[in-house]
Design an enzyme around this catalytic site. Sequence first.
Site, PDB file in Angstrom:
ATOM      1  CD  GLU A   1      -3.114   0.896   0.370  1.00 29.94           C
ATOM      2  OE1 GLU A   1      -2.460   1.868  -0.020  1.00 29.94           O
ATOM      3  OE2 GLU A   1      -4.351   0.850   0.297  1.00 29.94           O
TER       4      GLU A   1
ATOM      5  CG  ASN B   1      -7.192   3.983   4.166  1.00 31.96           C
ATOM      6  OD1 ASN B   1      -6.863   4.272   3.022  1.00 31.96           O
ATOM      7  ND2 ASN B   1      -7.454   2.737   4.541  1.00 31.96           N
TER       8      ASN B   1
ATOM      9  CD  GLU C   1      -4.951  -4.586   6.039  1.00 32.70           C
ATOM     10  OE1 GLU C   1      -5.317  -3.393   6.037  1.00 32.70           O
ATOM     11  OE2 GLU C   1      -5.116  -5.351   5.088  1.00 32.70           O
TER      12      GLU C   1
ATOM     13  CG  ASN D   1      -9.361   3.455   0.707  1.00 31.14           C
ATOM     14  OD1 ASN D   1      -8.195   3.799   0.582  1.00 31.14           O
ATOM     15  ND2 ASN D   1      -9.714   2.215   1.030  1.00 31.14           N
TER      16      ASN D   1
ATOM     17  CG  ASP E   1      -7.314   0.939  -1.510  1.00 36.31           C
ATOM     18  OD1 ASP E   1      -7.017   1.977  -0.889  1.00 36.31           O
ATOM     19  OD2 ASP E   1      -7.112  -0.203  -1.056  1.00 36.31           O
TER      20      ASP E   1
END
Length: 300
Positions: A35, A121, A145, A179, A232
Amino acid sequence: MAIMTPYQIDDERFEALTLLNVELEVLFDGCRWAEGPVWFADAGHLVWSDIPNNRMMRHIPDVGTSVFRQGSNFSNGNTRDRQGRLMSCEHGTRRVTRTEIDGSITVIADMFEGKRLNSPNDLVVRSDGSIWFTDPTYGIMGDYEGSKAEPEQPVRGVYRVDGQSGDIRRVVDDFLQPNGLAFSPDESVLYVADSGASHTHGAPTHIRRFRVEGETLKDDGVFCVIDVGVPDGIRVDTAGNLWSSAADGVHCFAQDGTRLGKILVPQVVANLCFGGPRRNRLFITATRSLYAIYVGARGL
């Protein structure tokens, strides 16, 4: 190791954004959930998060990949501020932080109205120094996570932190799971992805568009819909096209919301960013791997 890239052309405008004779390169394959990529042009390297492994990785083109930070507090999204400092969203500590030039950590936000944030996030920094971030509950839904916990915030919101005073305000409160987010080239528009369908069947898989009005946002409706998986991480190029992660790769949308095409990737894509000396190399974090491909666009 490399895989020939299949393009899906939905609109002829996408042809100008693709390149012939390029491949989708696999730069690293050893993550659990990759990510938050961010490119450091002055240092010539990419940093990204490997959330379940509680670490951040660094890739130096033509050199290789190594661990950048072990014990990252389950960091997720990353970006840079206008002074070139690393900004991160941490699931483990439920906060937004800045890594100073000397390596020390400054907390930007961890509370709102006396209660802990859910699990920041992703984030972006505007030219006025303000920091905008999303706060879904992914990092407290389990121990993979982050750490399982009950949310203290009544909503899963989008927040703005004043770069001078540090004051924090909630600017949107009606997302299922906000997100990725990205500004348009002139910063008059903020795009925000809703990935709530990841855990809620039948939920929207769209990216919303907001007009920036000073320190607040005005809802401008749904900008586009992802047809495979959920949106995302997202990025915008210099021409205003929006590039979004999806379950089957990277989807590209024109400013009018028309999907131009896809770069198909063999793993579920979580995030992406532009980098390289000319900002025309798209770095893609997808499940276990870090990919890269040269494109006919430049990132902001």
